[in-house]
Design a protein around this motif. Structure first.
Motif, PDB file in Angstrom:
ATOM      1  N   ARG A 203      38.041 -17.963 -10.561  1.00 15.42           N
ATOM      2  CA  ARG A 203      36.677 -17.815 -10.022  1.00 15.42           C
ATOM      3  C   ARG A 203      35.694 -17.357 -11.093  1.00 15.42           C
ATOM      4  NH1 ARG A 203      39.351 -14.012  -5.663  1.00 15.42           N
ATOM      5  NH2 ARG A 203      40.677 -15.546  -4.647  1.00 15.42           N
ATOM      6  N   ILE A 206      33.231 -19.793 -13.706  1.00 15.57           N
ATOM      7  CA  ILE A 206      31.884 -20.272 -13.430  1.00 15.57           C
ATOM      8  C   ILE A 206      30.838 -19.480 -14.209  1.00 15.57           C
ATOM      9  CG2 ILE A 206      31.170 -18.840 -11.468  1.00 15.57           C
ATOM     10  CD1 ILE A 206      31.059 -22.625 -11.430  1.00 15.57           C
ATOM     11  N   GLY A 207      31.164 -18.216 -14.567  1.00 12.04           N
ATOM     12  CA  GLY A 207      30.229 -17.386 -15.319  1.00 12.04           C
ATOM     13  C   GLY A 207      29.899 -17.973 -16.681  1.00 12.04           C
ATOM     14  N   PRO A 210      27.135 -21.480 -15.598  1.00 12.93           N
ATOM     15  CA  PRO A 210      26.427 -21.304 -14.322  1.00 12.93           C
ATOM     16  C   PRO A 210      25.774 -22.580 -13.805  1.00 12.93           C
ATOM     17  CG  PRO A 210      25.266 -20.204 -16.130  1.00 12.93           C
ATOM     18  CD  PRO A 210      26.603 -20.602 -16.660  1.00 12.93           C
ATOM     19  N   LEU A 242      34.247 -18.696  -4.782  1.00 13.73           N
ATOM     20  CA  LEU A 242      33.538 -18.304  -6.011  1.00 13.73           C
ATOM     21  C   LEU A 242      32.709 -17.044  -5.791  1.00 13.73           C
ATOM     22  CD1 LEU A 242      32.297 -21.797  -7.278  1.00 13.73           C
ATOM     23  CD2 LEU A 242      34.102 -20.401  -8.295  1.00 13.73           C
ATOM     24  N   SER A 243      32.137 -16.904  -4.595  1.00 17.23           N
ATOM     25  CA  SER A 243      31.246 -15.785  -4.313  1.00 17.23           C
ATOM     26  C   SER A 243      31.979 -14.455  -4.214  1.00 17.23           C
ATOM     27  CB  SER A 243      30.478 -16.035  -3.003  1.00 17.23           C
ATOM     28  OG  SER A 243      29.708 -17.209  -3.101  1.00 17.23           O
ATOM     29  N   HIS A 245      33.875 -13.259  -6.402  1.00 15.07           N
ATOM     30  CA  HIS A 245      33.780 -12.653  -7.733  1.00 15.07           C
ATOM     31  C   HIS A 245      32.373 -12.082  -7.909  1.00 15.07           C
ATOM     32  CE1 HIS A 245      34.634 -11.918 -11.891  1.00 15.07           C
ATOM     33  NE2 HIS A 245      33.732 -12.767 -12.330  1.00 15.07           N
ATOM     34  N   SER A 247      30.347 -11.149 -10.265  1.00 16.56           N
ATOM     35  CA  SER A 247      29.390 -11.705 -11.222  1.00 16.56           C
ATOM     36  C   SER A 247      28.805 -13.034 -10.750  1.00 16.56           C
ATOM     37  CB  SER A 247      30.056 -11.916 -12.584  1.00 16.56           C
ATOM     38  OG  SER A 247      30.493 -10.684 -13.109  1.00 16.56           O
ATOM     39  N   ASN A 248      29.474 -13.681  -9.777  1.00 14.35           N
ATOM     40  CA  ASN A 248      29.004 -14.986  -9.315  1.00 14.35           C
ATOM     41  C   ASN A 248      27.976 -14.904  -8.196  1.00 14.35           C
ATOM     42  OD1 ASN A 248      30.702 -16.248 -11.113  1.00 14.35           O
ATOM     43  ND2 ASN A 248      32.314 -16.657  -9.625  1.00 14.35           N
ATOM     44  N   ILE A 251      24.583 -15.761  -9.456  1.00 15.41           N
ATOM     45  CA  ILE A 251      24.583 -17.138  -9.953  1.00 15.41           C
ATOM     46  C   ILE A 251      24.503 -18.119  -8.794  1.00 15.41           C
ATOM     47  CG2 ILE A 251      25.978 -18.893 -11.131  1.00 15.41           C
ATOM     48  CD1 ILE A 251      27.120 -16.658 -12.878  1.00 15.41           C
ATOM     49  N   VAL A 252      25.332 -17.891  -7.772  1.00 17.50           N
ATOM     50  CA  VAL A 252      25.338 -18.782  -6.609  1.00 17.50           C
ATOM     51  C   VAL A 252      24.035 -18.645  -5.826  1.00 17.50           C
ATOM     52  CG1 VAL A 252      26.473 -19.289  -4.412  1.00 17.50           C
ATOM     53  CG2 VAL A 252      27.853 -18.777  -6.433  1.00 17.50           C
TER      54      VAL A 252
END
Length: 460
Positions: A203, A206-207, A210, A242-243, A245, A247-248, A251-252
């Motif tokens: 996950r 993605i960081g 982005p 993904l959400s 995590h 840090s995401n 981003i999301v």
């Protein structure tokens, strides 16, 4: 081409910010930080400034990516590489089998329930991890000699991302966004859903990219896949995974396509897609800026519909999302307007979602319009019954919070409350034995009742 350059710039900026945060922590925590650390921080800050505002000399890049390029340009001794991650070990430790691994990766292996050595498959006599000071010293000397700075171990999940995972993600992204076969694209979305579910370090990939969120979501507009409920469900669930995590979340939430996708799935998706969409909105709403975005984009109506009509699991996900969103005052009026009060009261009467519905109503009880609806509906008998009969301290607390607001906003209900108290004495009991919040609210109700009785007696 412009989109590609924008994506590269966004990824580069994200790397710069991570590196700058790391350097600032080093400087803050260590009064004797080396001069080079201050210089690296200055370079990272200047590069970030150039990316944001433009640069006359075209400087680009980050210390982090430079270090990664350095590693790739020199021959790294094999015994410096972790057998799991294939990257230079930052904290080498020896397993009972005698093999050396990087601590976070072997710890993750053990935490997953494995009791064998990944290399030899030998069953371990114990899971003790012994620091390998010799290898660590050799790696340190080698890095100094080649002017390489290893990334920090501060973010454990990001540290657990391996080269294989980065490569697998890139291949999947290519398959999903660029394949000429809709069958392959659909298969790629399903693979990504499964990978992000079972592999928590995946996950974090993605960081690094982005902008890949937009590439992933672009598959939903591909002819042949547009309107495909399976693809929608898989993509919504991937966004949920993904959400998780931390840090995401931003981003999301910042991606212009992500939240609209979740809201669309709430409206017209399969029941699993609707449930997972609500769960994703709940997870994303732990980031304050996302709370407002989700509310402004119209998610509340569809969450209330799901709370009323969904499967048992979907109702729980919807309730969690509504509660989290209503932590922002701006969303409380939206929830009341969309009918959440009556839906929550019905759930309490039906004994279908008592805990969650009480929590929502207690949170909304600071809103006068919400309290009026509670009072005009079946709210008063509901909360009095919970106070009398529930064995759950949290439910009693939420019920007395709601009752306090009813007593403050609607004096016509005081007689009914007073009669119930004379017969059962449960508010007095809560004033002595409840949680601190329940004691405070119960005492406030009793004081209100005493004042009302005193005024009546005085007027007579």
């Amino acid at each position: 081409m412009a989109k590609s350059e924008a994506g590269e710039a966004a990824a580069c900026a994200a790397e710069l910010r991570r590196e700058l945060r790391r350097l600032v922590r080093v400087i803050s925590d260590d009064a004797g930080a080396a001069t080079e650390t201050y210089e690296e921080a200055a370079v990272a800050l200047a590069a970030l400034r150039d990316l944001k505002f433009g640069s006359s000399n075209g400087r680009r890049g980050s210390s982090f990516s430079k270090e990664r390029r350095k590693e790739e340009s020199v021959q790294i001794p094999v015994h410096f590489l972790c057998p799991i991650s294939s990257e230079i070990m930052r904290d080498p430790v020896v397993l009972a089998s005698g093999q050396t691994y990087d601590r976070p990766f072997i710890q993750e292996w053990l935490n997953s329930g494995n009791r064998t050595c990944p290399q030899t498959q030998q069953v371990l006599s114990n899971t003790t991890l012994t620091p390998n000071h010799l290898v660590r010293s050799m790696i340190s000397e080698w890095c100094i000699e080649h002017n390489i700075t290893l990334p920090s171990l501060d973010n454990q999940e990001e540290c657990l991302v391996t080269k294989n995972e980065r490569s697998a993600f890139s291949q999947l992204l290519e398959k999903i966004s660029s394949s000429s076969s809709t069958v392959e694209q659909k298969q790629g979305v399903r693979e990504l859903r499964l990978l992000t579910k079972r592999n928590r370090s995946f996950r974090a990939v993605i960081g690094d990219k982005p902008d890949s969120i937009s590439e992933l979501l672009g598959v939903l507009s591909v002819p042949g896949l547009r309107g495909d409920l399976e693809v929608q469900e898989d993509m919504v669930t991937t966004i949920l995974n993904l959400s998780i995590h931390d840090s995401n979340k931003k981003i999301v939430g910042d991606n212009p396509k992500a939240i609209p996708l979740l809201i669309e799935a709430l409206k017209s998706g399969t029941m699993e897609a609707r449930s997972n969409s609500a769960a994703a909105l709940f997870t994303l709403s732990s980031h304050d800026t996302n709370k407002l975005k989700i509310g402004e984009m119209g998610a509340m109506k569809h969450l209330v519909d799901l709370l009323e009509q969904g499967s048992p699991n979907a109702k729980k996900d919807a309730a969690s999302a509504i509660f989290n969103l209503c932590m922002a005052h701006e969303n409380r009026a939206r929830a009341v307007q969309e009918g959440v009060v009556n839906v929550a009261l019905k759930a309490i009467v039906d004994q279908s979602l008592v805990d969650e519905s009480l929590a929502i109503l207690a949170l909304l009880s600071s809103d006068q319009e919400a309290v009026e609806e509670i009072s005009e509906g079946d709210g008063l008998p509901c909360v009095l019954r919970i106070i009398r009969e529930s064995s759950c301290g949290r439910n009693k607390e939420n019920a007395v919070v709601i009752l306090f607001s009813i007593c403050m906003y609607d004096r016509t209900k005081l007689k009914e409350v007073g009669d119930d108290e004379k017969m059962n004495g449960k508010i007095s009991w809560l004033a002595q034995n409840g949680t601190s919040r329940a004691r405070r609210k119960a005492s406030g109700i009793l004081e209100k009742l005493r004042r009302t009785m005193h005024n009546k007696h005085y007027s007579c």
